[in-house]
Design an enzyme around this catalytic site. Structure first.
Site, short mmCIF file in Angstrom:
data_model
loop_
_atom_site.label_atom_id
_atom_site.label_comp_id
_atom_site.label_asym_id
_atom_site.label_seq_id
_atom_site.Cartn_x
_atom_site.Cartn_y
_atom_site.Cartn_z
N ARG A 32 26.20 51.05 78.99
CA ARG A 32 27.63 51.06 78.69
C ARG A 32 28.16 49.65 78.38
O ARG A 32 29.27 49.31 78.76
CB ARG A 32 28.44 51.65 79.85
CG ARG A 32 28.08 53.08 80.20
CD ARG A 32 28.74 54.04 79.25
NE ARG A 32 28.56 55.42 79.67
CZ ARG A 32 29.51 56.14 80.25
NH1 ARG A 32 30.68 55.65 80.47
NH2 ARG A 32 29.26 57.39 80.59
N ARG A 36 34.91 49.87 78.44
CA ARG A 36 36.24 49.51 78.96
C ARG A 36 36.33 48.23 79.77
O ARG A 36 37.43 47.78 80.07
CB ARG A 36 36.79 50.68 79.80
CG ARG A 36 37.16 51.87 78.95
CD ARG A 36 37.50 53.05 79.79
NE ARG A 36 36.35 53.45 80.59
CZ ARG A 36 36.36 54.40 81.52
NH1 ARG A 36 37.47 55.03 81.78
NH2 ARG A 36 35.27 54.71 82.18
N ARG A 45 40.79 50.80 71.71
CA ARG A 45 41.05 52.17 72.18
C ARG A 45 42.53 52.54 72.17
O ARG A 45 42.88 53.71 72.11
CB ARG A 45 40.48 52.36 73.59
CG ARG A 45 39.04 52.77 73.64
CD ARG A 45 38.82 54.22 73.25
NE ARG A 45 39.03 55.14 74.36
CZ ARG A 45 39.86 56.18 74.33
NH1 ARG A 45 40.58 56.40 73.25
NH2 ARG A 45 39.96 56.98 75.37
N ASP A 81 28.54 59.21 72.39
CA ASP A 81 28.53 59.80 73.73
C ASP A 81 27.51 60.92 73.76
O ASP A 81 27.20 61.52 72.73
CB ASP A 81 29.92 60.35 74.10
CG ASP A 81 30.00 60.57 75.60
OD1 ASP A 81 30.25 59.60 76.33
OD2 ASP A 81 29.79 61.71 76.05
N TYR A 158 27.20 69.68 81.95
CA TYR A 158 28.55 69.56 81.39
C TYR A 158 28.99 70.86 80.72
O TYR A 158 30.15 71.26 80.78
CB TYR A 158 28.62 68.41 80.37
CG TYR A 158 28.62 67.05 81.04
CD1 TYR A 158 29.75 66.60 81.72
CD2 TYR A 158 27.51 66.23 81.00
CE1 TYR A 158 29.75 65.37 82.34
CE2 TYR A 158 27.51 65.00 81.63
CZ TYR A 158 28.63 64.57 82.30
OH TYR A 158 28.62 63.35 82.93
O1 1CP Z 1 27.63 50.87 75.24
C1 1CP Z 1 27.09 51.95 75.43
O2 1CP Z 1 26.35 52.19 76.41
C2 1CP Z 1 27.22 53.06 74.40
C3 1CP Z 1 28.23 54.01 74.67
C4 1CP Z 1 28.07 55.18 75.61
C5 1CP Z 1 26.92 55.79 76.18
C6 1CP Z 1 25.48 55.36 76.11
C7 1CP Z 1 29.18 55.94 76.01
C8 1CP Z 1 30.58 55.65 75.64
N1 1CP Z 1 28.74 57.02 76.72
C9 1CP Z 1 27.37 56.94 76.86
C10 1CP Z 1 26.48 57.90 77.53
C11 1CP Z 1 27.06 58.87 78.50
N2 1CP Z 1 28.21 59.61 78.41
C12 1CP Z 1 26.39 59.28 79.68
C13 1CP Z 1 25.03 58.80 80.10
C14 1CP Z 1 25.15 57.52 80.84
C15 1CP Z 1 25.70 57.66 82.22
O3 1CP Z 1 25.06 58.33 83.05
O4 1CP Z 1 26.76 57.08 82.47
C16 1CP Z 1 27.20 60.23 80.33
C17 1CP Z 1 26.92 60.95 81.63
C18 1CP Z 1 28.35 60.44 79.53
C19 1CP Z 1 29.46 61.38 79.78
C20 1CP Z 1 30.72 60.64 79.91
N3 1CP Z 1 31.40 60.12 78.85
C21 1CP Z 1 31.39 60.27 81.11
C22 1CP Z 1 30.97 60.63 82.54
C23 1CP Z 1 31.73 61.82 83.01
C24 1CP Z 1 31.37 62.32 84.38
O5 1CP Z 1 32.20 62.16 85.28
O6 1CP Z 1 30.29 62.91 84.57
C25 1CP Z 1 32.51 59.53 80.73
C26 1CP Z 1 33.57 58.96 81.62
C27 1CP Z 1 32.49 59.43 79.31
C28 1CP Z 1 33.45 58.69 78.45
C29 1CP Z 1 32.94 57.49 77.79
N4 1CP Z 1 31.78 57.40 77.06
C30 1CP Z 1 31.66 56.13 76.53
C31 1CP Z 1 32.82 55.38 76.95
C32 1CP Z 1 33.12 53.96 76.55
C33 1CP Z 1 33.62 56.24 77.72
C34 1CP Z 1 34.97 55.92 78.35
C35 1CP Z 1 36.04 56.69 77.65
C36 1CP Z 1 37.13 55.87 77.01
O7 1CP Z 1 36.92 54.85 76.37
O8 1CP Z 1 38.24 56.33 77.13
#
Ligand code: 1CP
Length: 356
Positions: A32, A36, A45, A81, A158
């Site tokens: 990540r 943020r 964003r 994502d 999910y």
């Molecule tokens: O920089 C990077 O790593 C690339 C961007 C990236 C990646 C690799 C994002 C952007 N998401 C992911 C993968 C991702 N998404 C995973 C696998 C990694 C991990 O275990 O954290 C998972 C589980 C998700 C699902 C997801 N998307 C969640 C988790 C939800 C939960 O409670 O189970 C969340 C909060 C997101 C939103 C998200 N994805 C990425 C960002 C920057 C964000 C934040 C949202 C925003 O900007 O408003």
């Protein structure tokens, strides 16, 4: 934009470590890393919706490059994502601020699987490929670009829970109530993932990471049946398809977050992945001993360790690197970086790793 004639790679530390070759310094990237905790991402964003960024190659490319402008990282990961796959299979996915992903109409019973479609990956997820191709050019060979996907069990979670969950009761119940349909669903998701990853490599991805972020919910018995076979299949089918297409293979990373040591060892020794990611609860020395010499380990600083002072972060980075040693190791966090992480800690983490 051309999918060939990419700029020559100037920093191949990450790819060398993935393949088990000697490196001058330990490579580091951060899960990540685009996100943020960066003020420039938060600013971006405010102007653009989350999935609009994912679906607009210029935006996804810009956000992918943001951390590279600030930090001395050794790899980039395409901004996207894991939930773009359930979206392409026909489920609605919304990104709610302060909540995370929400699927308003999750799968309740196996009958709901009829709502899922097999997407034309090149058409419906082609925007990810375009973002990858554009980013490969814009990176100008600075560092390699990683593509990624969620693993089948994590995506199934999910799709059934309708979002993040602190218990995963519905999705884990499926495994006992509907074992055959669970396997059918996992197989469907696997088929999409294989095509999706091949498309990412065709588009220019130089490595692939498979996020099994929900590995913590499976004991060894469940992991053997519902995670391991699909993760193995993904590796085998991606590699055989690339071979058929005469496209060079790329290193593949599996990150079974929270999986038991037995499950981790089984994956490390029997799945064909070049790299295994481990979370911060896994002991580095024990992991090396159990996984053997034929796989690179990635991880595993606790994301919360970045709230210590910069000096402490740097020292801890050095100490972790010493435990893993310089061969077959890629430094990273043990899970994604938290949104309120101080930038100075990220700098200290990278400095500590590169000192060795
Ligand atoms: O920089 C990077 O790593 C690339 C961007 C990236 C990646 C690799 C994002 C952007 N998401 C992911 C993968 C991702 N998404 C995973 C696998 C990694 C991990 O275990 O954290 C998972 C589980 C998700 C699902 C997801 N998307 C969640 C988790 C939800 C939960 O409670 O189970 C969340 C909060 C997101 C939103 C998200 N994805 C990425 C960002 C920057 C964000 C934040 C949202 C925003 O900007 O408003």
């Amino acid at each position: 934009m051309s999918q060939q004639n990419f700029p020559v790679l100037k920093n191949d530390r990450f790819l060398k470590a993935a393949k088990g070759e000697e490196v001058d310094k330990i490579p580091i990237w951060i899960m990540r890393q685009a996100g943020r905790y960066l003020p420039e991402f938060r600013e971006f964003r405010t102007k653009h919706d989350f999935f609009t960024i994912c679906q607009t190659p210029e935006y996804a490319c810009e956000v992918t490059l943001q951390p590279l402008r600030r930090f001395d990282l050794d790899a980039s990961i395409i901004f996207s994502d894991i939930l773009v796959i359930p979206q392409a299979m026909g489920l609605v996915v919304e990104m709610k601020s302060g909540v995370g992903p929400v699927l308003p109409e999750p799968l309740k019973t196996p009958e709901d699987m009829s709502r899922l479609k097999m997407p034309n990956v090149e058409k419906e997820l082609g925007y990810v490929g375009e973002a990858i191709t554009l980013t490969r050019h814009k990176l100008e060979g600075k560092v390699p670009l990683i593509g990624f996907t969620g693993a089948p069990w994590t995506l199934m979670g999910y799709m059934i829970q309708g979002g993040g969950s602190s218990t995963m009761v519905q999705s884990r119940s499926w495994l006992y109530k509907y074992p055959e349909d669970s396997c059918k669903l996992l197989q469907k998701i696997t088929d999409v993932i294989v095509e999706y990853l091949v498309m990412q490599v065709k588009s220019g991805a130089q490595a692939l990471q498979i996020f099994e972020s929900h590995g913590n919910w499976l004991n060894d018995e469940l992991f053997d049946k519902y995670s391991f076979p699909y993760i193995k299949q993904i590796n085998e089918r991606v590699n055989s398809t690339l071979e058929e297409l005469n496209i060079q293979k790329v290193p593949m990373i599996v990150f079974p977050k929270g999986a038991t040591m037995n499950s981790l060892e089984k994956i490390a020794k029997n799945c064909g992945y070049e790299v295994i990611g481990i979370d911060w609860t896994v002991d580095p020395v024990e992991a090396r001993k159990r996984f053997g010499p034929n796989i690179t380990i990635q991880g595993n600083m606790d994301p919360c360790a970045l709230y210590a002072t910069a000096d402490e972060v740097e020292q801890r980075a050095l100490s972790i690197c010493n435990k893993f040693s310089k061969t077959r190791y890629i430094a990273n966090l043990g899970h994604g970086i938290n949104p309120d992480t101080p930038i100075t800690s990220v700098e200290a983490f990278i400095k500590g790793v590169h000192t060795l």
